[in-house]
Design an enzyme around this catalytic site. Structure first.
Site, PDB file in Angstrom:
ATOM      1  N   ASP A 115       1.757  -1.387  18.029  1.00  0.00           N
ATOM      2  CA  ASP A 115       2.137  -0.402  17.009  1.00  0.00           C
ATOM      3  C   ASP A 115       2.406   0.964  17.673  1.00  0.00           C
ATOM      4  O   ASP A 115       3.408   1.621  17.374  1.00  0.00           O
ATOM      5  CB  ASP A 115       1.012  -0.293  15.963  1.00  0.00           C
ATOM      6  N   GLY A 118      -7.266   0.710   4.350  1.00  0.00           N
ATOM      7  CA  GLY A 118      -5.802   0.609   4.248  1.00  0.00           C
ATOM      8  C   GLY A 118      -5.063   1.227   5.429  1.00  0.00           C
ATOM      9  O   GLY A 118      -3.883   1.554   5.327  1.00  0.00           O
ATOM     10  N   THR A 166       0.829  -1.211   0.000  1.00  0.00           N
ATOM     11  CA  THR A 166       0.000   0.000   0.000  1.00  0.00           C
ATOM     12  C   THR A 166       0.866   1.265   0.000  1.00  0.00           C
ATOM     13  O   THR A 166       0.678   2.165  -0.821  1.00  0.00           O
ATOM     14  CB  THR A 166      -0.903  -0.001   1.254  1.00  0.00           C
ATOM     15  N   LYS A 204       6.037   3.128  18.096  1.00  0.00           N
ATOM     16  CA  LYS A 204       6.190   4.548  17.735  1.00  0.00           C
ATOM     17  C   LYS A 204       6.648   5.387  18.923  1.00  0.00           C
ATOM     18  O   LYS A 204       7.520   6.243  18.783  1.00  0.00           O
ATOM     19  CB  LYS A 204       4.863   5.061  17.173  1.00  0.00           C
ATOM     20  N   ILE A 259       2.403  13.339   9.561  1.00  0.00           N
ATOM     21  CA  ILE A 259       2.809  14.398  10.512  1.00  0.00           C
ATOM     22  C   ILE A 259       4.339  14.461  10.604  1.00  0.00           C
ATOM     23  O   ILE A 259       4.979  13.449  10.882  1.00  0.00           O
ATOM     24  CB  ILE A 259       2.234  14.112  11.923  1.00  0.00           C
ATOM     25  N   VAL A 307       6.394   7.180  12.278  1.00  0.00           N
ATOM     26  CA  VAL A 307       5.520   7.668  13.364  1.00  0.00           C
ATOM     27  C   VAL A 307       4.610   8.764  12.828  1.00  0.00           C
ATOM     28  O   VAL A 307       5.080   9.737  12.225  1.00  0.00           O
ATOM     29  CB  VAL A 307       6.351   8.266  14.532  1.00  0.00           C
ATOM     30  N   GLY A 337      -2.627   5.547   6.175  1.00  0.00           N
ATOM     31  CA  GLY A 337      -3.205   5.716   4.845  1.00  0.00           C
ATOM     32  C   GLY A 337      -2.104   5.869   3.810  1.00  0.00           C
ATOM     33  O   GLY A 337      -0.996   6.300   4.120  1.00  0.00           O
ATOM     34  N   GLU A 343      -2.344  -2.466   9.979  1.00  0.00           N
ATOM     35  CA  GLU A 343      -1.142  -3.230   9.638  1.00  0.00           C
ATOM     36  C   GLU A 343      -1.557  -4.536   8.972  1.00  0.00           C
ATOM     37  O   GLU A 343      -2.711  -4.964   9.089  1.00  0.00           O
ATOM     38  CB  GLU A 343      -0.367  -3.579  10.926  1.00  0.00           C
TER      39      GLU A 343
HETATM   40  N1  HSE Z   1      -1.387   0.788  11.246  1.00  0.00           N
HETATM   41  C1  HSE Z   1      -0.930   2.092  11.529  1.00  0.00           C
HETATM   42  C2  HSE Z   1      -2.042   2.882  12.163  1.00  0.00           C
HETATM   43  C3  HSE Z   1      -0.507   2.806  10.282  1.00  0.00           C
HETATM   44  O1  HSE Z   1      -3.194   2.414  12.182  1.00  0.00           O
HETATM   45  O2  HSE Z   1      -1.784   3.973  12.634  1.00  0.00           O
HETATM   46  C4  HSE Z   1       0.874   3.246  10.130  1.00  0.00           C
HETATM   47  O3  HSE Z   1       1.696   3.264  11.182  1.00  0.00           O
END
Ligand code: HSE
Length: 431
Positions: A201, A187, A13, A205, A136, A132, A302, A190
């Site tokens: 996740d 999208g 993606t 970050k 942004i 991260v 995204g 993960e």
């Molecule tokens: N899967 C992550 C989220 C996307 O939903 O924020 C990119 O880090």
């Protein structure tokens, strides 16, 4: 004009997004910066499925070695994610003196030390803006914009999928599964959406941000992490009645010579700026000594938002290749010291508690007694409903309590015959 050759590994993606952004913006970027970003390879195991963008067949390859060993490649973009084989690919690219751009938060959070050491040894750059906060520019802000500051605390909503789910549950009364499916279809999630939901996740970050702000060493496996899997509609509703919303927050705070770092669902007052961050949006709140409070807000996931961050990294590196003497903010270790991570046992927070307790006289005093023995002070109590001699929800807000004291109290409380289900405990932040 300077031509910078790029090899992209991972045509998923975000990889397809990078191709789209480069296609659309190459001419503008050339005019603006006088540098040509030339995509020389797009590498993936699957090069036949359509990604909604046409790519010259000559640059498509399944042979990653071709990308890593081509002496003309200046920058390798790694967008396959996960630890292996991404780590090996990146280390090989570095060894072959290629700069690297990656969005791989798991890899940087868990093995960043090794990768940054290898990059420093080989005199190449690692850029990771897209790791991260999607679009942004948080890494750039911390490294460059806030370079004159000591960050005191940094916290925020840094997982779009879980924020999307919690927002849908809260605003539309939607159930967890439906909201997750929607996030996947868009999208945001993960490959393995469990990482979004179980908080890992966000932990990856916040570990990266903590390394930039507080401490060179963050022991990833000791970060306290709770996901959103146990947040129910009932608690979202009760929190709302009390003037709060529930968000998955990643929090890092400096405290003397220590720092605390944690990820968990959190009650935030509705008037807090982060409370109005909904859907896939991310927002990161930073407090630092000279700059004071700051909020960065934008699309945290995204295809195109994340791809735009990758392309910004490409340009930074390309600029450096073109001007080798330009200033570099990219040394992750900078002047960051080696602070100690505070154990979660010693962290103090306020709490929302929901007991499923029998509706009969004397129940509250039994609960209050056990809390009192652990030095926990009650702020407010509300009983939800009336079902004589049956279980009802008792919602309690408590003042700051030490984590280990609360755990001890809950272990005792949940064994009492008057408590019918495991007590729900959600931390509260005032911001
Ligand atoms: N899967 C992550 C989220 C996307 O939903 O924020 C990119 O880090």
């Amino acid at each position: 004009m300077k031509i910078v050759n790029i090899g992209l590994i991972g045509f998923g993606t975000i990889g397809a997004g990078v191709v789209k952004v480069l296609k659309k913006k190459t001419t503008t970027l050339q005019k603006k910066r006088g540098i040509k970003l030339q995509l020389k390879y797009v590498c993936d195991q699957d090069i036949s499925t359509s990604r909604g963008i046409s790519v010259d067949k000559k640059i498509l390859t399944t042979d990653v070695e071709k990308v890593l060993n081509d002496p003309n490649i200046d920058i390798v973009i790694e967008l396959i994610g996960g630890i292996h084989p991404a780590k090996e690919f990146i280390l090989k690219a570095i060894k072959n003196k290629k700069h690297v751009v990656t969005a791989n938060k798991a890899l940087l959070a868990e093995h960043g030390g090794e990768i940054f050491d290898a990059a420093a040894k080989n005199n190449v750059e690692i850029y990771f803006e897209a790791s991260v906060g999607g679009a942004i520019p948080i890494i750039k802000s911390l490294r460059e914009g806030l370079v004159a500051n000591q960050v005191q605390n940094i916290f925020g909503i840094i997982n779009g999928t879980s924020n999307y789910i919690l927002s849908q549950m809260s605003l539309k009364g939607c159930d967890f599964k439906t909201a997750l499916r929607e996030a996947q279809d868009r999208g945001y999630a993960e490959k393995d959406p469990r990482l979004d939901i179980n908080g890992m996740d966000s932990a990856h970050k916040i570990a990266i941000l903590t390394k930039l702000c507080f401490s060179k060493k963050v022991d990833f496996k000791n970060i306290y992490v709770e996901g959103i899997d146990e947040v129910g509609l009932q608690d979202i509703k009760y929190a709302d009645d009390l003037g709060y919303c529930i968000k998955l927050l990643a929090i890092a705070k400096k405290s003397g010579d220590e720092f605390e770092i944690r990820v968990h669902p959190t009650l935030l007052p509705k008037k807090h700026l982060l409370s109005s961050v909904n859907g896939v949006f991310n927002a990161i709140f930073i407090n630092s000594d000279f700059a004071g409070d700051m909020l960065l807000y934008g699309q945290g996931a995204g295809q195109l938002p994340t791809a735009s961050a990758v392309v910004s990294d490409l340009l930074e590196i390309a600029n450096k290749i073109d001007n080798p003497n330009s200033i570099s903010f990219s040394n992750m270790d900078r002047e960051v010291p080696l602070r100690k991570m505070r154990s979660i046992d010693n962290v103090e927070t306020r709490y929302y508690l929901r007991f499923s307790a029998l509706d009969e006289p004397g129940v509250l005093s039994k609960i209050a007694q056990i809390l009192g023995k652990q030095n926990i002070s009650i702020y407010s109590v509300i009983q939800k409903g009336r079902r004589q001699a049956q279980a009802v929800s008792i919602v309690m807000m408590i003042h700051e309590a030490k984590e280990k004291n609360l755990r001890r109290a809950l272990a005792q409380l949940d064994k009492l015959p008057i408590i019918k289900r495991k007590t729900i405990a959600i931390r509260v932040e005032r911001g």
